[in-house]
Design an enzyme around this catalytic site. Structure first.
Site, PDB file in Angstrom:
ATOM      1  CG  ASN A 125      38.089  54.013  26.479  1.00  0.00           C
ATOM      2  OD1 ASN A 125      37.287  53.587  27.318  1.00  0.00           O
ATOM      3  ND2 ASN A 125      38.910  53.203  25.821  1.00  0.00           N
TER       4      ASN A 125
ATOM      5  CB  ILE B  91      32.310  47.168  31.873  1.00  0.00           C
ATOM      6  CG1 ILE B  91      31.644  48.463  32.369  1.00  0.00           C
ATOM      7  CG2 ILE B  91      31.923  46.850  30.420  1.00  0.00           C
ATOM      8  CD1 ILE B  91      30.142  48.495  32.314  1.00  0.00           C
TER       9      ILE B  91
ATOM     10  CB  SER C 257      36.260  54.239  37.274  1.00  0.00           C
ATOM     11  OG  SER C 257      35.948  53.208  38.191  1.00  0.00           O
TER      12      SER C 257
ATOM     13  CB  VAL D 182      46.767  58.571  25.697  1.00  0.00           C
ATOM     14  CG1 VAL D 182      45.907  57.978  24.611  1.00  0.00           C
ATOM     15  CG2 VAL D 182      46.820  57.680  26.930  1.00  0.00           C
TER      16      VAL D 182
ATOM     17  CE  LYS E 211      39.850  55.403  34.828  1.00  0.00           C
ATOM     18  NZ  LYS E 211      39.752  55.712  33.389  1.00  0.00           N
TER      19      LYS E 211
ATOM     20  CE1 TYR F 107      41.315  52.516  36.358  1.00  0.00           C
ATOM     21  CE2 TYR F 107      39.616  52.480  38.058  1.00  0.00           C
ATOM     22  CZ  TYR F 107      39.991  52.357  36.722  1.00  0.00           C
ATOM     23  OH  TYR F 107      39.034  52.078  35.768  1.00  0.00           O
TER      24      TYR F 107
ATOM     25  CB  ALA G 280      44.313  59.616  42.782  1.00  0.00           C
TER      26      ALA G 280
END
Ligand code: NDP
Length: 242
Positions: free
Chosen positions: A85, A183, A137, A59, A154, A150, A152
């Site tokens: 995702n 999760i 998140s 991606v 998200k 992460y 930053a």
């Protein structure tokens, strides 16, 4: 009776091989949509081959995202739903964060959403319909110790979605965010037990979420039940971040 019916809708789910992405693909299929699942490594899934297209792709590659979107459009004739995702984490405190760990997470978690939304937006604009959904998140909303990269990335997808919602709203294209809390998936399985216990303890409901909890929110945002919702963030976190 309220029923979610996505028959005839064509979806792309990135990071669709396993975890939350596979649950999203499977729930979209159950709701009647056709699904292209994109992942670095696509394994075999027992889904109806007429409605399920596995695609191996990274991606973070802008041109590859364009090629995938074209491939799905050529096969199914339209694109209705993009679920960005795919995500990775490379946790480290700021003073030890390497350039590679920063860049890898930004490239996949934020760049991946940009690449797919950008590639699909022209088609959706011309169709005058579409749903862009990013999996962020709660750590992108509040920041998390050890996750500057992460958090930053998200947080970045939230800005991306809000701006896209403004740009594409007049073409009846909606853009929304689902922000999961803790999760149970392979990503979180790697966490030491004491961190898992602490995450569960933070929730109001005192339990971890399931991949289906996220998939259900995505299907709601992909359906007409949410037809007046755009630029919104739905936290699915059991009250972890209240
Ligand atoms: P997993 O690690 O279980 O699955 C992520 C999937 O994304 C994997 O199949 C992985 O492929 C794929 N992927 C990674 N990098 C790329 C890439 N460059 N191109 C294509 N595919 C890629 O994660 P989860 O299911 O737990 O997470 C899904 C999303 O939800 C992520 O964005 C994550 O940040 C977010 N999230 C998860 C939470 C949780 O508690 N689990 C909480 C909050 C947010 P491969 O198997 O080859 O690595």
């Amino acid at each position: 009776m309220i029923k979610i019916d996505l028959a005839g809708q064509i979806a792309i789910v990135t990071g669709g091989n396993r975890g939350i992405g596979d649950a999203i693909a499977s729930t979209l299929l159950k709701a009647g949509a056709s699904v292209a699942a994109v992942d670095l490594n696509m394994e075999n899934h027992e889904y109806d081959k007429a409605k399920y297209l596995p695609i191996q792709s990274d991606v973070s590659d802008f041109d590859a995202a364009k090629t995938v979107v074209k491939q799905v459009f050529d096969r199914f004739g339209r694109i209705d739903i993009i679920v960005a995702n795919a995500g990775i984490n490379r946790d480290q405190v700021l003073w030890k964060m390497t350039k590679e760990n920063w860049e890898d997470v930004i490239k996949v978690d934020l760049g991946g959403a940009f690449n797919y939304f950008a590639a699909a937006s022209l088609i959706m604009k011309e169709q005058r319909s579409g749903k862009l959904i990013a999996i962020s998140s709660i750590n992108g909303l509040r920041g998390k110790f050890g996750q500057t990269n992460y958090s930053a990335a998200k947080a970045g997808v939230v800005g991306l979605v809000k701006a896209a919602a403004k740009e594409l709203g007049k073409y009846s294209v909606r853009a929304n965010v689902v922000a999961p809390g803790f999760i149970i998936t392979e990503m979180t399985d790697r966490m030491p037990q004491k961190f898992k216990d602490a995450a569960i303890d933070e929730t109001a409901l005192k339990k971890a979420g399931r991949t289906d909890d996220i998939a259900n929110a995505v299907v709601f945002l992909a359906s007409d039940l949410s037809s007046h919702i755009t630029g919104e963030i739905i936290k699915v976190d059991g009250g972890q971040y209240i």
